[in-house]
Motif scaffolding. Structure first.
Motif, mmCIF file in Angstrom:
data_model
loop_
_atom_site.group_PDB
_atom_site.id
_atom_site.type_symbol
_atom_site.label_atom_id
_atom_site.label_comp_id
_atom_site.label_asym_id
_atom_site.label_seq_id
_atom_site.Cartn_x
_atom_site.Cartn_y
_atom_site.Cartn_z
ATOM 1 N N GLN A 88 0.858 -1.186 0.000
ATOM 2 C CA GLN A 88 0.000 0.000 0.000
ATOM 3 C C GLN A 88 0.889 1.229 0.000
ATOM 4 O OE1 GLN A 88 -2.269 1.154 3.652
ATOM 5 N NE2 GLN A 88 -4.065 0.702 2.405
ATOM 6 N N ASP A 89 0.516 2.232 -0.781
ATOM 7 C CA ASP A 89 1.285 3.472 -0.823
ATOM 8 C C ASP A 89 0.309 4.630 -0.984
ATOM 9 O OD1 ASP A 89 3.020 5.583 -1.198
ATOM 10 O OD2 ASP A 89 4.369 4.485 -2.532
ATOM 11 N N ASN A 90 -0.017 5.272 0.115
ATOM 12 C CA ASN A 90 -0.990 6.362 0.089
ATOM 13 C C ASN A 90 -0.360 7.716 -0.193
ATOM 14 O OD1 ASN A 90 -3.192 4.687 0.768
ATOM 15 N ND2 ASN A 90 -2.598 4.733 2.917
ATOM 16 N N ASN A 91 0.962 7.746 -0.252
ATOM 17 C CA ASN A 91 1.645 9.042 -0.305
ATOM 18 C C ASN A 91 2.286 9.387 -1.639
ATOM 19 O OD1 ASN A 91 1.119 9.580 2.479
ATOM 20 N ND2 ASN A 91 2.759 8.153 3.021
ATOM 21 N N ASN A 92 2.405 8.412 -2.541
ATOM 22 C CA ASN A 92 3.100 8.701 -3.797
ATOM 23 C C ASN A 92 2.491 7.890 -4.929
ATOM 24 O OD1 ASN A 92 5.067 8.763 -5.971
ATOM 25 N ND2 ASN A 92 6.493 9.636 -4.481
ATOM 26 N N ILE A 93 1.657 8.518 -5.723
ATOM 27 C CA ILE A 93 0.968 7.848 -6.813
ATOM 28 C C ILE A 93 1.947 7.406 -7.901
ATOM 29 C CG2 ILE A 93 0.447 10.062 -7.910
ATOM 30 C CD1 ILE A 93 -1.572 6.760 -8.105
ATOM 31 N N PHE A 94 3.067 8.121 -8.056
ATOM 32 C CA PHE A 94 4.076 7.718 -9.044
ATOM 33 C C PHE A 94 4.629 6.336 -8.692
ATOM 34 C CE2 PHE A 94 4.178 12.375 -9.046
ATOM 35 C CZ PHE A 94 4.053 12.648 -10.398
ATOM 36 N N HIS A 95 4.976 6.166 -7.432
ATOM 37 C CA HIS A 95 5.513 4.884 -6.979
ATOM 38 C C HIS A 95 4.446 3.796 -7.009
ATOM 39 C CE1 HIS A 95 8.833 7.173 -4.550
ATOM 40 N NE2 HIS A 95 9.053 7.164 -5.858
ATOM 41 N N LEU A 96 3.218 4.149 -6.641
ATOM 42 C CA LEU A 96 2.138 3.165 -6.627
ATOM 43 C C LEU A 96 1.825 2.673 -8.038
ATOM 44 C CD1 LEU A 96 0.017 1.636 -5.004
ATOM 45 C CD2 LEU A 96 -1.517 3.597 -5.273
ATOM 46 N N GLN A 97 1.786 3.589 -8.989
ATOM 47 C CA GLN A 97 1.541 3.206 -10.381
ATOM 48 C C GLN A 97 2.684 2.323 -10.892
ATOM 49 O OE1 GLN A 97 -0.219 5.798 -13.777
ATOM 50 N NE2 GLN A 97 1.980 6.063 -13.972
ATOM 51 N N TRP A 144 19.368 -0.865 0.816
ATOM 52 C CA TRP A 144 18.520 -0.843 -0.378
ATOM 53 C C TRP A 144 17.622 0.387 -0.316
ATOM 54 C CZ3 TRP A 144 16.557 -5.633 -3.331
ATOM 55 C CH2 TRP A 144 17.614 -6.519 -3.552
ATOM 56 N N SER A 145 17.669 1.184 -1.369
ATOM 57 C CA SER A 145 16.877 2.415 -1.367
ATOM 58 C C SER A 145 16.447 2.741 -2.795
ATOM 59 C CB SER A 145 17.690 3.560 -0.761
ATOM 60 O OG SER A 145 16.873 4.694 -0.541
ATOM 61 N N PHE A 146 15.940 3.947 -2.986
ATOM 62 C CA PHE A 146 15.467 4.355 -4.317
ATOM 63 C C PHE A 146 15.657 5.854 -4.497
ATOM 64 C CE2 PHE A 146 11.971 4.185 -1.304
ATOM 65 C CZ PHE A 146 11.405 5.442 -1.408
ATOM 66 N N LYS A 147 15.786 6.231 -5.751
ATOM 67 C CA LYS A 147 15.941 7.642 -6.081
ATOM 68 C C LYS A 147 14.575 8.325 -6.161
ATOM 69 C CE LYS A 147 20.108 6.612 -8.786
ATOM 70 N NZ LYS A 147 20.739 6.640 -10.133
ATOM 71 N N PHE A 148 14.593 9.613 -6.358
ATOM 72 C CA PHE A 148 13.357 10.395 -6.435
ATOM 73 C C PHE A 148 12.441 9.887 -7.549
ATOM 74 C CE2 PHE A 148 11.003 14.038 -8.222
ATOM 75 C CZ PHE A 148 10.244 14.375 -7.106
ATOM 76 N N ASN A 149 13.023 9.442 -8.656
ATOM 77 C CA ASN A 149 12.230 8.969 -9.795
ATOM 78 C C ASN A 149 11.765 7.520 -9.652
ATOM 79 O OD1 ASN A 149 14.555 7.526 -10.224
ATOM 80 N ND2 ASN A 149 14.931 8.276 -12.306
ATOM 81 N N LEU A 157 21.711 1.310 -4.376
ATOM 82 C CA LEU A 157 22.266 0.800 -3.127
ATOM 83 C C LEU A 157 23.082 1.884 -2.441
ATOM 84 C CD1 LEU A 157 22.830 -1.671 -1.254
ATOM 85 C CD2 LEU A 157 24.908 -2.049 -2.608
ATOM 86 N N ARG A 158 22.718 2.183 -1.207
ATOM 87 C CA ARG A 158 23.517 3.101 -0.384
ATOM 88 C C ARG A 158 24.652 2.263 0.232
ATOM 89 N NH1 ARG A 158 19.439 5.695 3.751
ATOM 90 N NH2 ARG A 158 18.644 3.560 3.706
ATOM 91 N N GLU A 159 25.771 2.260 -0.421
ATOM 92 C CA GLU A 159 26.850 1.354 -0.029
ATOM 93 C C GLU A 159 27.329 1.590 1.393
ATOM 94 O OE1 GLU A 159 29.993 1.169 -2.840
ATOM 95 O OE2 GLU A 159 28.712 0.476 -4.474
#
Length: 465
Positions: free
Chosen positions: A119-128, A203-208, A213-215
């Motif tokens: 579930q992702d209520n805060n970012n429709i870009f990521h949810l899509q 493990w992470s993700f960029k704005f887009n 990976l945050r080494e």
């Protein structure tokens, strides 16, 4: 292939089949009917809504703003528009489910949404993006699928993996990966969870939405996982999980429950697990199921309770319906207990008998009349049900609170108006009809196929697939 078997296939591999398509397929061999179902879902077509307005607001919101009040108001506008766009994606997905093309891929996408629950209520870009990852891998390789899901921003946020760093490993994602996504309860140890959590640190993700990976936050040290020792990262942990035969068994049990029968047949599940374990090819597995003689046994036909979405979409497969107010479609999902993109918890919807209680059963039996016959029912959004169904759905004339639909009866008449009543019943009902229900139907007088259709969709047997 007889009509009932074709209906069974299209109810499990889709949301039903119309009369013309049924006639087209009934003279074909099983292998050809199954092949056509898969051929129609060969292409990957992402589901996208217009996010340009929101994208501009995100850019503006990220700019420095010295006034705290203006910043707060901008954030509130952004959150409101994000909620609106999430509902738009919900409506767009239901519209996609109503289309006859790629229906197996969409049914599989719906299935996987209740396996890799997120579930992702805060970012429709990521949810899509997450929703389209489900769609992209729905009939692909399961190993690639799990790795892609593990890198999804929405999943990372939902199960706190972005907070998983070597200084303080967060075990939430590692635990759910094994408990709910791949192995099931009791098929791993606490030591395995701790080792897996360390492997997923950083493990992470960029704005887009792209993974990175945050080494400096990743634990490159040795870990012991399922008896193996090495400097494992997250992908290697997934490889080891899939080496366990229990993973194939766990997923095949879920697939059997959803596509075959909610009562497990251990022999058939083990047969599927052995087949799936060879290469974890989802498409091959589903083809194997739909081509198996036992899939079409009477014991597997008409024994599964339709989910709210299956019921909603199935009705519209026979009679096209458009909601004049899309919000009412959302409210209706809420009342029936299944809102697309909004699972109840990380375990997802339980399915089958859990769809039915005193309130939802009454609504489900009235649904065809609500959608197709202008039945007056107040669907004003409220928190919980009142004391009784009738108290909640008070028949009173208030503007804007009743479901308003545009029904394409001309489409129905062109295809079903020419059928006699027994033929229409045969097309709409796949479950064995109770003798009392059958007698009730036969004693009623119908002025048109339209009225008969609404009545058939209101009987308990129509709730089954």
């Amino acid at each position: 292939m007889n009509k009932r078997n074709i209906q069974h296939l299209y109810l499990r591999g889709g949301f039903g089949i119309n009369s013309n398509k049924l006639k087209e397929l009934e003279d074909k061999a099983t292998k050809d009917v199954v092949k056509e179902l898969f051929d129609d879902s060969e292409n990957y077509i992402p589901l996208k809504i217009d996010l340009s307005e929101l994208r501009i607001m995100v850019i503006d919101d990220n700019k420095k703003n010295s006034e705290k009040t203006a910043k707060k108001e901008a954030k509130m506008r952004l959150q409101k528009l994000n909620r609106q766009k999430t509902k738009e994606l919900n409506y767009a997905w239901i519209d996609r489910l109503k289309q006859p093309r790629s229906i197996l891929k969409e049914k599989m996408t719906l299935f996987w949404a209740n396996v890799f629950v997120c579930q992702d209520n805060n970012n429709i870009f990521h949810l899509q993006q997450y929703n389209n990852t489900l769609r992209k891998f729905a009939l692909g390789n399961f190993k690639d699928f799990v790795k892609a899901i593990a890198k999804e921003p929405s999943m990372s946020k939902y199960l706190n993996n972005r907070q998983n760093v070597k200084e303080s490993p967060n075990e939430n994602f590692a635990r759910e990966l094994m408990e709910l996504f791949t192995l099931g309860v009791g098929n791993y140890s606490e030591r395995d969870i701790k080792a897996a959590a360390r492997a997923f640190t950083g493990w992470s993700f960029k704005f887009n939405g792209d993974f990175y990976l945050r080494e400096n936050k990743h634990d490159f040290g040795q870990k012991t996982f399922f008896g193996k020792t090495g400097n494992f990262d997250g992908e290697e942990i997934i490889d080891i999980i899939l080496e366990q035969k229990q993973c194939a068994r766990f997923i095949c049990t879920k697939i059997y429950y959803y596509f075959v029968n909610p009562k497990p047949n251990e022999k058939h599940i083990e047969e599927l697990a052995n087949f799936f374990y060879e290469d974890y090819d989802i498409k091959k597995l589903m083809h194997y199921i739909f081509s198996s003689d036992w899939f079409y046994n009477d014991e597997n036909i008409g024994v599964k309770i339709k989910s709210p979405i299956e019921l909603l979409v199935g009705i519209q497969t026979i009679v096209p319906v458009e909601f004049q107010k899309k919000q009412q479609l959302y409210n209706l999902q809420k009342l029936m207990g299944q809102i697309l993109l909004n699972p109840p918890n990380v375990a997802g919807w339980k399915g089958n008998k859990s769809w039915i209680d005193a309130n939802t059963l009454m609504l489900r039996l009235k649904l065809s009349a609500i959608l197709l016959n202008n039945a007056i029912i107040d669907i004003e959004e409220k928190g919980e049900f009142e004391d009784s169904f009738d108290d909640y759905y008070k028949i009173q004339k208030k503007q804007n609170n009743y479901i308003k639909t545009i029904v394409s009866w001309n489409v129905f008449e062109s295809e079903y108006g020419i059928l006699d009543l027994p033929e229409l019943k045969e097309v709409l009902i796949v479950a064995e009809m109770d003798k009392d229900t059958n007698a009730f139907i036969e004693n009623l007088k119908f002025s048109s196929n339209k009225d008969f259709c609404i009545q058939l969709m209101s009987i308990p047997e129509y709730q089954l697939c």
